[in-house]
Enzyme design. Structure first.
Site, PDB file in Angstrom:
ATOM      1  CE  LYS A 178      55.549  43.220  30.760  1.00 19.42           C
ATOM      2  NZ  LYS A 178      55.867  44.551  30.234  1.00 19.42           N
ATOM      3  N   GLY A 217      59.990  53.168  32.075  1.00 21.63           N
ATOM      4  CA  GLY A 217      59.913  54.588  31.724  1.00 21.63           C
ATOM      5  C   GLY A 217      61.102  55.413  32.161  1.00 21.63           C
ATOM      6  CB  ALA A 262      61.231  47.822  31.910  1.00 22.71           C
ATOM      7  N   GLY A 263      63.271  49.907  30.627  1.00 21.05           N
ATOM      8  CA  GLY A 263      64.459  50.695  30.929  1.00 21.05           C
ATOM      9  C   GLY A 263      65.270  51.112  29.722  1.00 21.05           C
ATOM     10  CG  ASN A 303      55.355  51.268  25.787  1.00 20.32           C
ATOM     11  OD1 ASN A 303      55.180  52.031  24.845  1.00 20.32           O
ATOM     12  ND2 ASN A 303      54.423  51.088  26.692  1.00 20.32           N
ATOM     13  CB  SER A 304      59.071  54.576  27.750  1.00 22.68           C
ATOM     14  OG  SER A 304      58.202  54.032  28.693  1.00 22.68           O
TER      15      SER A 304
END
Lengths: 369, 258
Positions: B100, B161, B187-188, B209-210
């Site tokens: 990545k 995040g 993301a997001g 992830n987050s």
């Protein structure tokens, strides 16, 4: 001597305002924080809102840093100093045994620290001297860079080309506390020595970033001057660097004067509640900026605030020269109030559902990898 | 051809959920979340590889999971040169062909650098990597990355995040419309419903992830995201009803034409 702050950092416009409960409530919830938000959250009116501020600070910390606490450790290389900082245990008028670690002792200390498991090390000295000059420092940075992924310095202000030399040697981060952003008490507290030059110090982080370092740590020594003044100026300094050096990582620390060697009494003491209020306010206003807390603070406070604003901490620190491999003098630069071992501290973090992170940067990304 | 499987290069995956591995409260929780998510591909930052200290190393515990393949990422790199070096070291240490490419020169907002990402992706794809670049949701950049041989593109839904969801929705739709390679929202995302929404739009997968690591119960949230992704994917396969902003009048306005 120039005693007024330049417009870009002067906190005066925000100090002149009064903040009411309604301003605080708005500040806690805002999605676009600015100087007014910070000023409102630092105001006496916000002192009654510590719990909601903590809740918001914790949520923001989690979102940006996850359930982690980054760990680092300081290494004092030299306690020689020509400055007359009224509050410092290493000031030149203190009768303390002075030492500079020879390179073989530096290696020994670095090896002891490496064995503990750390991957981020902060190298410290007093003012520039013949014993601890740029060449000495460059060699120490090289020795540290051979062993650790992240090498940071907290030393005397330098010129841009000197910072560049250290970046080439493997240094990536500089910490430079302004102590106070108010020129008048700054002049009084720094009684003699090169550190008397307020503006040379103020511009040092910018020179370091221009010289090729990637991270700059800022802070003011809480207790020296009006904390409202200093904290708003600190915020403005941070934003200024972020806008000027858009690739730079800025982090903040909140050192507070406790009982320093020499019996110095802080003219503007900051208690734990105020310190917590400051940390929460900064977390809300700078959501993605790492906030650091050292072992100057005691265990109960550190345990409480880990993950609620603070996302980076030191532990198992010695503030004496040669403290990690034995035979160190007793008097350090400041008293350590959290003397726990790394193991005990890690167990505490795990108990709070926080993961200690030792390696969070890669030496491959150095200027000359 | 089996449409059920996600294809990246010559590799196939049963799960269309990719997990990020930072930000967890401990390694055990991370592993349990990975297992609960059913993911077969996880990304690990090279900066979190730590061979010197096993309990600070994210790579080794994930490498033990036989159902999961590793994708090192170059987070921490600020330009193409650093990212290429990081990718090469990541491949050496993990043995994975996937990378990545993640280049965010500003460590605060972590927005990907489109220019440096393009050059790094081009070089790494030519070097035989299966490159999954993390990019701004830019339809032109996405096509250029396809042209240089990337295995997929990973536009952001919102800042890393941030939990901002699919704030780049319109751009992602354009990327999907014109792409010949898998489009993965990275993301997001905050909620499994957003993952479902991304899949309904035609994303090939999502990377989270987050939203999992910072949830009250990361393991349960990992499972919820797996369900969200699966729901969205099945809905897309089933064919969504066409949307019309006009109600159909009971007395047609054009009846005079007959």
């Amino acid at each position: 001597m120039k005693t007024t702050l330049p417009e870009w950092i002067d906190p005066a416009p925000w100090l002149a305002r009064e903040y009411r409960v309604v301003d605080v409530e708005h500040a806690i919830g805002t999605e676009s924080p600015d100087e007014s938000t910070l000023a409102a959250l630092l105001s006496p009116a916000a002192a009654e809102f510590l719990e909601p501020m903590a809740a918001r600070a914790q949520a923001i910390t989690r979102r940006h840093f996850g359930q982690t606490i980054q760990l680092y450790i300081p290494l004092y290389l030299s306690s020689y100093c020509s400055n007359g900082c009224a509050y410092c245990g290493f000031a030149s008028d203190r009768h303390t045994d002075r030492h500079t670690l020879p390179f073989d002792a530096v290696e020994k200390e670095l090896d002891s620290i490496k064995t503990m498991g750390f991957e981020e090390i902060l190298l410290l000295t007093g003012e520039r001297s013949s014993r601890a000059d740029i060449d000495y420092l460059r060699t120490c940075v090289r020795l540290a860079a051979d062993r650790f992924h992240t090498v940071a310095i907290e030393v005397f202000p330098m010129e841009q080309d000197e910072y560049h030399m250290l970046a080439e040697a493997g240094c990536v981060s500089v910490t430079m506390y302004q102590e106070t952003y108010d020129p008048e008490p700054y002049d009084r507290m720094h009684r003699w020595g090169p550190k008397k030059d307020f503006f040379n110090r103020l511009d040092a982080p910018a020179r370091a970033l221009a010289g090729g370092l990637r991270f700059a740590g800022l802070g003011a020594l809480l207790g020296l001057a009006d904390p409202y003044h200093d904290m708003i100026a600190l915020y403005r300094h941070t934003r200024h660097l972020q806008k000027t050096y858009w690739q730079a990582g800025v982090s903040l620390s909140f050192p507070r004067i406790r009982h320093e060697a020499g019996g110095f009494t802080a003219p503007h003491p900051v208690d734990e509640k105020m310190l917590a209020q400051i940390i929460f306010a900064f977390r809300i206003c700078l959501p993605d900026v790492p906030l650091t807390l050292s072992t100057r603070e005691g265990a109960p406070f550190r345990d409480g605030i880990a993950g609620i604003g603070i996302n980076k901490m030191s532990i198992a620190s010695r503030t004496t020269v040669g403290g990690y491999s034995g035979n160190a003098p007793e008097e350090g630069q400041f008293d350590i109030n959290d003397g726990r071992s790394l193991e005990t501290f890690q167990a505490m973090l795990h108990g709070k559902n926080l993961e200690p992170v030792f390696k969070n940067w890669e030496k491959l990304y150095r200027l000359t990898a | 051809m089996n449409d059920e499987l996600l294809k990246l290069g010559s590799h196939t995956f049963g799960s269309r959920l990719i997990l990020g591995t930072g930000k967890f409260s401990d390694t055990e929780t991370m592993i349990r979340a990975v297992e609960a998510s059913g993911t077969e591909l996880v990304t690990v930052a090279l900066r979190r590889f730590n061979r010197d200290k096993p309990n600070d190393d994210l790579c080794a515990p994930l490498a033990k999971l036989s159902a999961v393949r590793l994708m090192p990422n170059t987070s921490g790199a600020i330009n193409a040169k650093e990212a290429v070096r990081a990718a090469q070291l990541g491949r050496e240490l993990s043995g994975s062909p996937f990378v990545k490419v993640e280049i965010h020169p500003n460590p605060h907002h972590l927005m990907p650098d489109p220019v440096e990402t393009y050059f790094a992706a081009k070089e790494l794809a030519a070097d035989g990597f299966l490159v999954l670049p993390y990019i701004p949701a830019d339809p032109v950049l996405a096509k250029k990355l396809e042209d240089v041989g990337c295995a997929a593109v990973m536009p952001l839904g919102a800042a890393i995040g941030s939990g901002g969801g699919l704030s780049t929705l319109e751009m992602i739709k354009l990327i999907i419309r014109d792409s010949n390679i898998p489009v993965i929202v990275d993301a997001g995302l905050r909620a499994p419903s957003e993952a479902a929404c991304a899949m309904e739009m035609g994303c090939a997968a999502v990377l989270v992830n987050s939203a999992i690591a910072a949830a009250q119960d990361p393991v349960a949230m990992a499972e919820a995201f797996a369900l969200g992704v699966q729901t969205g994917f099945e809905a897309r396969q089933a064919g969504l009803m066409l949307q019309s902003e006009f109600a159909v009048a009971t007395s047609p306005l054009t009846s005079f034409l007959s």
